[in-house]
Design a protein around this motif. Structure first.
Motif, mmCIF file in Angstrom:
data_model
loop_
_atom_site.group_PDB
_atom_site.id
_atom_site.type_symbol
_atom_site.label_atom_id
_atom_site.label_comp_id
_atom_site.label_asym_id
_atom_site.label_seq_id
_atom_site.Cartn_x
_atom_site.Cartn_y
_atom_site.Cartn_z
ATOM 1 N N PHE B 266 0.817 -1.226 0.000
ATOM 2 C CA PHE B 266 0.000 0.000 0.000
ATOM 3 C C PHE B 266 0.848 1.273 0.000
ATOM 4 O O PHE B 266 0.640 2.154 -0.843
ATOM 5 N N PRO B 267 1.804 1.399 0.967
ATOM 6 C CA PRO B 267 2.587 2.646 0.959
ATOM 7 C C PRO B 267 3.417 2.802 -0.314
ATOM 8 O O PRO B 267 3.581 3.915 -0.816
ATOM 9 N N LEU B 268 3.881 1.691 -0.864
ATOM 10 C CA LEU B 268 4.661 1.773 -2.105
ATOM 11 C C LEU B 268 3.794 2.317 -3.243
ATOM 12 O O LEU B 268 4.192 3.239 -3.969
ATOM 13 N N ALA B 269 2.578 1.766 -3.382
ATOM 14 C CA ALA B 269 1.687 2.207 -4.455
ATOM 15 C C ALA B 269 1.335 3.692 -4.292
ATOM 16 O O ALA B 269 1.341 4.461 -5.255
ATOM 17 N N VAL B 272 4.436 5.887 -5.123
ATOM 18 C CA VAL B 272 4.681 5.959 -6.565
ATOM 19 C C VAL B 272 3.619 6.840 -7.221
ATOM 20 O O VAL B 272 3.932 7.723 -8.027
ATOM 21 N N GLU B 273 2.351 6.632 -6.846
ATOM 22 C CA GLU B 273 1.275 7.424 -7.445
ATOM 23 C C GLU B 273 1.533 8.921 -7.262
ATOM 24 O O GLU B 273 1.352 9.721 -8.177
ATOM 25 N N LYS B 274 1.962 9.281 -6.075
ATOM 26 C CA LYS B 274 2.217 10.689 -5.784
ATOM 27 C C LYS B 274 3.408 11.211 -6.596
ATOM 28 O O LYS B 274 3.356 12.310 -7.167
ATOM 29 N N ALA B 275 4.450 10.399 -6.647
ATOM 30 C CA ALA B 275 5.675 10.851 -7.312
ATOM 31 C C ALA B 275 5.487 11.035 -8.820
ATOM 32 O O ALA B 275 6.168 11.853 -9.434
ATOM 33 N N VAL B 276 4.556 10.293 -9.432
ATOM 34 C CA VAL B 276 4.425 10.364 -10.894
ATOM 35 C C VAL B 276 3.312 11.308 -11.351
ATOM 36 O O VAL B 276 3.061 11.430 -12.549
ATOM 37 N N GLN B 277 2.691 11.970 -10.379
ATOM 38 C CA GLN B 277 1.593 12.875 -10.733
ATOM 39 C C GLN B 277 1.998 13.953 -11.726
ATOM 40 O O GLN B 277 1.188 14.425 -12.511
ATOM 41 N N ARG B 278 3.274 14.356 -11.663
ATOM 42 C CA ARG B 278 3.714 15.460 -12.518
ATOM 43 C C ARG B 278 3.883 15.041 -13.975
ATOM 44 O O ARG B 278 4.024 15.877 -14.852
ATOM 45 N N TYR B 279 3.890 13.744 -14.258
ATOM 46 C CA TYR B 279 4.080 13.310 -15.642
ATOM 47 C C TYR B 279 2.758 13.323 -16.402
ATOM 48 O O TYR B 279 1.728 12.904 -15.887
ATOM 49 N N THR B 280 2.809 13.788 -17.630
ATOM 50 C CA THR B 280 1.594 13.787 -18.451
ATOM 51 C C THR B 280 1.625 12.640 -19.469
ATOM 52 O O THR B 280 0.614 12.352 -20.097
ATOM 53 N N ALA B 286 2.554 -1.161 -13.172
ATOM 54 C CA ALA B 286 1.909 -2.188 -12.342
ATOM 55 C C ALA B 286 2.676 -2.378 -11.039
ATOM 56 O O ALA B 286 3.899 -2.514 -11.047
ATOM 57 N N ILE B 287 1.950 -2.373 -9.940
ATOM 58 C CA ILE B 287 2.554 -2.579 -8.615
ATOM 59 C C ILE B 287 1.776 -3.711 -7.965
ATOM 60 O O ILE B 287 0.677 -3.518 -7.450
ATOM 61 N N PHE B 330 10.960 1.397 -4.577
ATOM 62 C CA PHE B 330 10.468 2.711 -4.993
ATOM 63 C C PHE B 330 11.430 3.371 -5.966
ATOM 64 O O PHE B 330 11.042 3.806 -7.055
ATOM 65 N N GLN B 331 12.699 3.416 -5.586
ATOM 66 C CA GLN B 331 13.691 4.077 -6.438
ATOM 67 C C GLN B 331 13.847 3.362 -7.780
ATOM 68 O O GLN B 331 13.958 4.001 -8.827
ATOM 69 N N SER B 332 13.843 2.036 -7.748
ATOM 70 C CA SER B 332 14.019 1.283 -8.993
ATOM 71 C C SER B 332 12.842 1.497 -9.941
ATOM 72 O O SER B 332 13.020 1.707 -11.141
ATOM 73 N N LEU B 333 11.647 1.452 -9.364
ATOM 74 C CA LEU B 333 10.456 1.690 -10.178
ATOM 75 C C LEU B 333 10.497 3.079 -10.793
ATOM 76 O O LEU B 333 10.276 3.257 -11.995
ATOM 77 N N LEU B 334 10.788 4.069 -9.967
ATOM 78 C CA LEU B 334 10.804 5.444 -10.438
ATOM 79 C C LEU B 334 11.872 5.631 -11.510
ATOM 80 O O LEU B 334 11.638 6.313 -12.520
ATOM 81 N N GLY B 335 13.027 5.007 -11.294
ATOM 82 C CA GLY B 335 14.100 5.097 -12.285
ATOM 83 C C GLY B 335 13.659 4.540 -13.633
ATOM 84 O O GLY B 335 13.858 5.163 -14.682
#
Lengths: 345, 345
Positions: B266-269, B272-280, B286-287, B330-335
C-alpha cells in the motif's frame, strides 16, 4: 452459500477479500468482522499453503458470513479448504495442474454442495491464450478460457458455478462479460482486477461494474482497491445505490462549492459523512453551499442544509425548519438525521 | 472557446470550476493555474455580483485557459461577464427573470461570438416543472426545461449552445441526457451535480458520466466533488482513460493484496502514485503483490513489479529485468519510469 442466494434475481451480493496473513487467525477474523459491519456479505480468504488450512477452519467457525477459499496452483488446498468448511472456493482452473486434479475438486464440491467460482484473470491466462490476448485483446482470450473450463465442468455434470472474467482494463472486462453473457447462464461475479488506489480504483470499478450492472449483467461483485477493504464495501454500495439496485446507509448530496459559497462546507460534509457511517438506514442528506441549488436539493433530501452567509437553512422532509448558525450546523444536522432514523424505525 | 473545440468529434474537453472567492483575484488565478497544470482545459468562475466583474476581467486577462462566467439571477452580470471577455457563459434561463432579459443576453452573445451553456439543474427547476419532477422523475422535467429554453434560443436564431442536465441522481441524469440526445444535436456538457465527497462523488460521477460517454453521448465534462478541484481533473481523466477516450498521465495498476502478499504494497503504491503525478505521458505502471497475477500484469505494463518475499521482480517493456530488494523498490520503479518516459520523448 447457505442462506445467501446469488443469481436468479436475488439482490446483488457484496463481497470482499481479507488482506491479512491467513495464518494470523485473530487479525483475519477481526478484518472479517469489520467487513461484515460495513455491509460485506461474503468474504474470500487466500489459502496460500497447507499451514493455512487449520487457520481457515478456525476462521470459518467464527466468521459471521460465509467464507470463500481462494486457491491457486495446488488442488489439495481446494480439497482441504472444502473439508475445512468453505462455503465456496475460487479457482483458476488454468493453474491447478490438469484435468485430473480439477476432477478431484469437482467430485468433492459435488459431495459437499460447495459452489466453485471459475475466476479467470487476464494476468494469469493459460499460456496458449496469452498470445491471442496480446494480439486481439484480453476479452476474447478470457472468454475462451472460461468456456474451456465451463465445458469441462459441464461434462462432469457440475453446474454449481459462478464465473468471473477480470482484467485491469475496464473495456476488456466489460466486453468479456458481455460476450460470455450471450453464451452461458451462470451467475457472474463482477470486478475490475488490480484497479489501483482508492480514488482511481473506485472510478475504474464504478465504470466497469456499473456498465455491466446497468445492462443487467452480474449477480455478485467485488470492488478491488489498494486500500482498506472496508473502502471496497463503501464503493460497492455507492455503485449499487446510484444504479437503484440496493440502498444501504446514508447518501451525502454535497456541492463542490464555488465563489458563491459563504460557509466552510468541506469540513462540515466530511464530518457529517464520518459521523453517519454507522447508520445502515437509507437516507439522503444534502449539504449545500448556496441559494442556487441549495434549497432545491435540501428540500428533496430527507434532511438538508442550504448555506447562506455564516449560517444555514435547515430542512427536513421537504420542509424548511429554521436558520442555524454555522457553528451549530453539524449538531443540528446530526440531530435531524437521528430523529428521522428513529421515526422511520 | 477560441482554439478549444467542443463537440463534432473533437476530444472530450475536461473542465472544472473555481471554489475561491472570485473577488480574490490572486487566489482565483492560483487555483486556475493549478487546475490547468492538472490538465483542466476550461475553467468556470462564479460571478455572484457586480463587484466580481472587474475581478473577472483581470482573471480572464491572466488565465492560461478560456474562462466561463457562471451567472444566476441577474442578466446584467451575463452582459458584463461577456464584456469582461468570458469565452462562454453558463446560465439557467429559468432563473434569469424572463424572456426579455434572456434576449438581451442572446443579442450580446451573438455579437461577441460567445457560447452559452444552458445549464439545467434538478435543484433549480422552474416552479411549474417541480411538481412533475417530484411525481414523474427529474429526467422528464429537466428535458422539458431544456427544450423550452432551446426553443426560445432557436426562435432567436442563436445556435452557439451547449446543454447540461444535471441531477444528483445518477439514473435521472443519464436518462435525461439520453432523452435529449434523441431530440437535439447540440454539444452536451456532462456532469452529476452535488455528487458528494471525494470517493462517493468519484463513484457517482464515473457512473453517470461513464454510462453516457460509453453510449457516445457527451462532448465536455465536469466532475463535481466536495474536494480540491484538482481531484475533479484526476477523476475526469481516469474516466476518459478507462473508456479509451483520452490518455493523460500514468495509470497505476495495483492489487488489493491478500494473504499471499509478502511486501508492504500500500505505501509503495501510494508513494509511486504521488511521485508520478507530474508526468503527463500516458504510461501504465503495475505494482503487484504476488506471483498469481503479478508477473502477468507487470509484463503487460510499461513498467512493473511483482512482489515476492521481501523483494520484487522488476519488469519493463514486457521483460523481466532483475530482482530488487523491497527497500529499493520505490527508487528502482521510479528510475525505470523516468527512463521509459525519456525514451518515448
Amino acid at each position: 452459500m447457505g442462506a445467501l442466494k446469488i443469481g436468479s434475481g436475488h439482490p446483488i451480493v457484496v463481497q470482499s477479500m481479507t488482506n491479512t496473513d491467513t495464518h494470523d487467525i485473530r487479525r483475519t477474523l477481526r478484518q472479517i468482522n469489520q467487513l461484515t459491519a460495513a455491509g460485506c456479505e461474503l468474504v474470500r480468504v487466500a489459502v496460500p499453503d497447507q499451514a493455512a488450512i487449520p487457520a481457515l477452519k478456525e476462521i470459518i467457525a467464527h466468521a459471521p458470513v460465509p467464507i470463500i477459499a481462494d486457491i491457486h496452483f495446488d488442488y489439495r488446498l481446494a480439497l482441504e479448504g472444502m473439508k475445512a468448511g468453505a462455503a465456496g472456493i475460487r479457482i483458476n482452473p488454468g493453474n491447478i495442474g490438469g484435468k485430473e486434479k480439477v476432477s478431484r475438486i469437482i467430485d468433492m464440491a459435488r459431495d459437499k454442495g460447495v459452489c466453485i467460482r471459475l475466476g479467470v484473470n487476464a494476468g494469469s491466462l493459460e499460456k496458449d491464450l496469452r498470445e491471442g490476448a496480446r494480439r486481439k485483446g484480453q476479452a476474447g482470450a478470457m472468454v475462451a478460457s472460461a468456456l474451456r473450463h465451463i465445458a469441462f465442468f459441464e461434462k462432469k455434470k457440475f453446474a454449481n458455478l459462478k464465473i468471473s472474467l477480470k482484467s485491469s482494463d475496464v473495456r476488456q472486462s466489460v466486453l468479456a462479460y458481455q460476450l460470455l453473457a450471450q453464451k452461458v447462464d451462470y451467475p457472474f461475479h463482477l470486478g475490475i482486477t488490480e484497479a489501483g488506489t482508492l480514488v482511481s480504483g473506485a472510478v475504474k470499478s464504478a465504470l466497469g461494474i456499473g456498465l455491466l450492472l446497468y445492462q443487467g449483467i452480474g449477480d455478485t461483485l467485488r470492488v478491488s482497491l489498494t486500500a482498506d477493504p472496508r473502502e471496497e464495501i463503501k464503493v460497492a454500495y455507492e455503485i449499487l445505490r446510484s444504479l437503484g439496485l440496493r440502498r444501504r446507509g446514508i447518501e451525502i448530496i454535497s456541492c463542490p462549492t464555488c465563489g458563491r459559497c459563504q460557509i466552510d462546507l468541506f469540513p462540515l460534509a466530511q464530518r457529517v459523512e464520518k459521523a453517519v457511517q454507522r447508520y445502515t438506514e437509507p437516507l439522503k442528506v444534502a449539504i449545500m453551499g448556496c441559494v442556487v441549488n441549495g434549497p432545491g436539493e435540501a428540500r428533496d433530501a430527507d434532511v438538508g442544509i442550504a448555506g447562506g452567509k455564516g449560517l444555514g437553512l435547515l430542512f427536513a422532509k421537504g420542509q424548511q425548519l429554521r436558520k442555524v448558525e454555522e457553528k451549530d450546523l453539524f449538531q443540528s444536522l446530526l440531530g435531524e438525521i437521528e430523529k428521522t432514523i428513529q421515526e422511520k424505525n
